[in-house]
Design an enzyme around this catalytic site. Structure first.
Site, mmCIF file in Angstrom:
data_model
loop_
_atom_site.group_PDB
_atom_site.id
_atom_site.type_symbol
_atom_site.label_atom_id
_atom_site.label_comp_id
_atom_site.label_asym_id
_atom_site.label_seq_id
_atom_site.Cartn_x
_atom_site.Cartn_y
_atom_site.Cartn_z
ATOM 1 N N ASP A 1 -11.578 38.223 -46.302
ATOM 2 C CA ASP A 1 -11.305 38.713 -47.662
ATOM 3 C C ASP A 1 -12.446 38.414 -48.625
ATOM 4 O OD1 ASP A 1 -8.757 39.453 -46.711
ATOM 5 O OD2 ASP A 1 -8.052 37.415 -47.035
ATOM 6 N N LYS B 1 -16.068 42.269 -47.638
ATOM 7 C CA LYS B 1 -17.007 42.870 -46.675
ATOM 8 C C LYS B 1 -16.937 44.387 -46.687
ATOM 9 C CE LYS B 1 -15.245 40.656 -43.205
ATOM 10 N NZ LYS B 1 -14.316 39.757 -43.916
ATOM 11 N N GLY C 1 -8.165 43.898 -43.120
ATOM 12 C CA GLY C 1 -7.937 44.927 -44.135
ATOM 13 C C GLY C 1 -9.165 45.027 -45.010
ATOM 14 N N HIS C 2 -9.855 46.145 -44.948
ATOM 15 C CA HIS C 2 -11.056 46.329 -45.766
ATOM 16 C C HIS C 2 -10.764 47.358 -46.852
ATOM 17 C CE1 HIS C 2 -13.898 44.884 -42.340
ATOM 18 N NE2 HIS C 2 -13.271 43.911 -42.946
ATOM 19 N N GLN D 1 -12.285 39.562 -40.587
ATOM 20 C CA GLN D 1 -11.971 38.167 -40.933
ATOM 21 C C GLN D 1 -13.258 37.432 -41.352
ATOM 22 O OE1 GLN D 1 -10.529 39.159 -37.579
ATOM 23 N NE2 GLN D 1 -8.910 40.050 -38.792
HETATM 24 P P1 IMP Z 1 -3.831 36.805 -36.824
HETATM 25 O O1 IMP Z 1 -5.244 37.272 -36.885
HETATM 26 O O2 IMP Z 1 -2.826 37.835 -37.314
HETATM 27 O O3 IMP Z 1 -3.477 36.227 -35.502
HETATM 28 O O4 IMP Z 1 -3.698 35.590 -37.886
HETATM 29 C C1 IMP Z 1 -4.378 34.361 -37.688
HETATM 30 C C2 IMP Z 1 -4.869 33.810 -39.028
HETATM 31 O O5 IMP Z 1 -5.923 34.648 -39.495
HETATM 32 C C3 IMP Z 1 -3.818 33.792 -40.145
HETATM 33 O O6 IMP Z 1 -4.076 32.678 -40.973
HETATM 34 C C4 IMP Z 1 -4.088 35.084 -40.903
HETATM 35 O O7 IMP Z 1 -3.645 35.018 -42.243
HETATM 36 C C5 IMP Z 1 -5.606 35.130 -40.809
HETATM 37 N N1 IMP Z 1 -6.147 36.483 -40.931
HETATM 38 C C6 IMP Z 1 -6.169 37.450 -39.996
HETATM 39 N N2 IMP Z 1 -6.781 38.552 -40.469
HETATM 40 C C7 IMP Z 1 -7.194 38.262 -41.707
HETATM 41 C C8 IMP Z 1 -7.955 38.982 -42.692
HETATM 42 O O8 IMP Z 1 -8.372 40.125 -42.508
HETATM 43 N N3 IMP Z 1 -8.183 38.323 -43.855
HETATM 44 C C9 IMP Z 1 -7.771 37.052 -44.074
HETATM 45 N N4 IMP Z 1 -7.085 36.334 -43.185
HETATM 46 C C10 IMP Z 1 -6.800 36.932 -42.007
#
Ligand code: IMP
Length: 430
Positions: free
Chosen positions: A13, A16, A40-41, A225
């Site tokens: 977040d 990017k 999510g971009h 991420q």
């Molecule tokens: P997962 O990727 O859904 O398995 O989540 C694992 C961790 O990564 C959690 O803390 C999510 O909130 C975090 N996370 C996954 N994708 C994003 C993103 O695009 N932005 C911020 N945090 C993310």
């Protein structure tokens, strides 16, 4: 032609999407190397806002072709929906988007397993099934995109998976959300329909990218991420299940490590985190609420309120090292206007001693206290500023302090969500 990697320096977040969009103008390819629809971009173009979860944001420019590499996990229904959404808004996709035939397929049972195993609560995941899909991949039982195109083989693979899921639910003493035999028939039918529509997109993207390299074309690799959600180098176990750091671009796309010579690190002017896990520079609730509102810090994928804190320079220095960041972009600087005093976390204090580096042990990290440096804030709004010299002196001091600590060139500031809201940082100001 060197390859450029865009990587988040915090927990995702960082903005990017906007920077990839900014850099994508002059490139031939934009390639996503890991993650799934958990990312999510957001890209704002004029009055239109696009939130992309799987498709690289380069698709919003007419020139680049886009790749989702084998390092990503792909929910075919979700991908088709995203393609349809783009096409309905006038963005051409066919012939411009290619999904690796080696990318792993994410199926509805991956979401079930995430809940069954309690990862959604323990880690605070996005509940998109991403962790279990990567578990299947690493356990060498995953289904890959190429298998979608072979109905008999796909049926056999679905049969295998349904049996595994049956055993896992039975062991947990729970009933699957849907009777498994009916679910398998439904998945097979859905996937057959999708395979027909996705066929033009499924390709050998490794060969494609190597041919592009040989022709001297420009490739921009887009990470999802951020650094501290990396499964190896992040705040384990509060991480995502893939390699988010720059090295992931090599094995998630099949590009040689030696080709990744430009690494653009994206860092937000403050810090946010979604989900569980330590956050040393986190703000107390009331201050966090105020900054969250100013910065609209709500998850692009889940809508969850993001945890908010001051910029952590310990983390930034480590991100620059881990990714080999060659240039830095600081985003959302405009959000800090009107805060009289800002803080930077310059070190951690643990058991009475200052630590310049984050500990590997996440439990120890959770017990670290921030060492603060107070920095003067500024009043003026920054959204309309386009030249570095027009920034308030305090904003320049804030930016230059960050650059000094990061130990790498800060080249660009983002001061608003609009495409044009960027301020190049001239070399002479350093
Ligand atoms: P997962 O990727 O859904 O398995 O989540 C694992 C961790 O990564 C959690 O803390 C999510 O909130 C975090 N996370 C996954 N994708 C994003 C993103 O695009 N932005 C911020 N945090 C993310």
């Amino acid at each position: 032609m060197p390859v450029t990697v865009v990587v988040g320096c915090q927990w995702g977040d960082e903005g990017k999407g906007k920077i990839v969009d900014h850099l994508a103008k002059g490139v031939d390819w934009v390639a996503r190397y890991q993650g799934g629809a958990n990312a999510g971009h957001t890209v704002v173009i004029g009055r239109r806002s696009f939130v992309l979860h799987l498709v690289p944001s380069g698709i919003l420019h007419p020139r680049p072709r886009c790749v989702i590499g084998h390092g990503a996990v792909v929910d075919p229904s979700y991908l088709m929906e995203e393609i349809d959404g783009l096409v309905s808004r006038g963005i051409p996709v066919e012939g411009r988007l290619f999904v690796s035939e080696g990318a792993h397929v994410l199926l509805p049972y991956h979401r079930w397993l995430e809940t069954l195993e309690g990862q959604d609560v323990r880690v605070g995941t996005t509940k998109r099934g991403v962790g279990p899909a990567y578990t299947d991949k690493i356990s060498r039982v995953g289904i890959r995109m190429l298998e979608l195109l072979q109905p008999v083989r796909l049926r056999r693979r679905l049969d295998e998976h349904v049996e595994r899921v049956r055993v896992l639910f039975a062991a947990a003493g729970q009933t699957p959300p849907q009777p498994l035999d009916a679910a398998r028939d439904e998945w097979q039918a859905t996937l057959s329909g999708l395979a027909h529509r996705l066929r033009p997109y499924i390709a050998d993207t490794v060969t494609m990218l190597h041919e592009a390299l040989a022709r001297g074309e420009k490739i921009l690799c887009e990470g999802a991420q951020g650094t501290f959600l990396d499964v190896d180098l992040g705040t384990y176990p509060f991480v995502t299940s893939s390699t988010t750091t720059a090295g992931g671009a090599s094995f998630g796309l099949g590009l040689p490590p030696s080709s990744l010579r430009r690494v653009v690190g994206i860092c937000k002017a403050y810090a946010t985190r979604v989900g569980e896990g330590p956050f040393t520079s986190e703000l107390p609730r009331e201050e966090a609420d105020a900054l969250r509102e100013r910065g609209s810090e709500f998850g692009a994928t889940t809508g969850r309120p993001r945890r908010v804190g001051w910029l952590d320079l310990v983390q930034l220095r480590r991100a620059v090292q881990l990714n080999g960041v060659t240039e830095l972009v600081l985003t959302k600087l405009d959000v800090l206007s009107g805060i009289p005093q800002l803080r930077l976390c310059t070190a951690y204090r643990s058991n009475g001693a200052a630590r310049p580096h984050p500990p590997v042990d996440t439990e120890e990290l959770a017990s670290c206290q921030p060492v603060w440096e107070d920095v003067a804030g500024w009043e003026a709004p920054l959204t309309g500023v386009r030249r570095y010299a027009d920034l308030p002196g305090e904003a320049r001091s804030y930016v230059e302090r960050i650059e000094q600590e990061a130990g790498t060139r800060l080249k660009l500031l983002s001061v608003g969500s609009a495409r044009s809201a960027v301020v190049p940082v001239p070399t002479r100001s350093r």
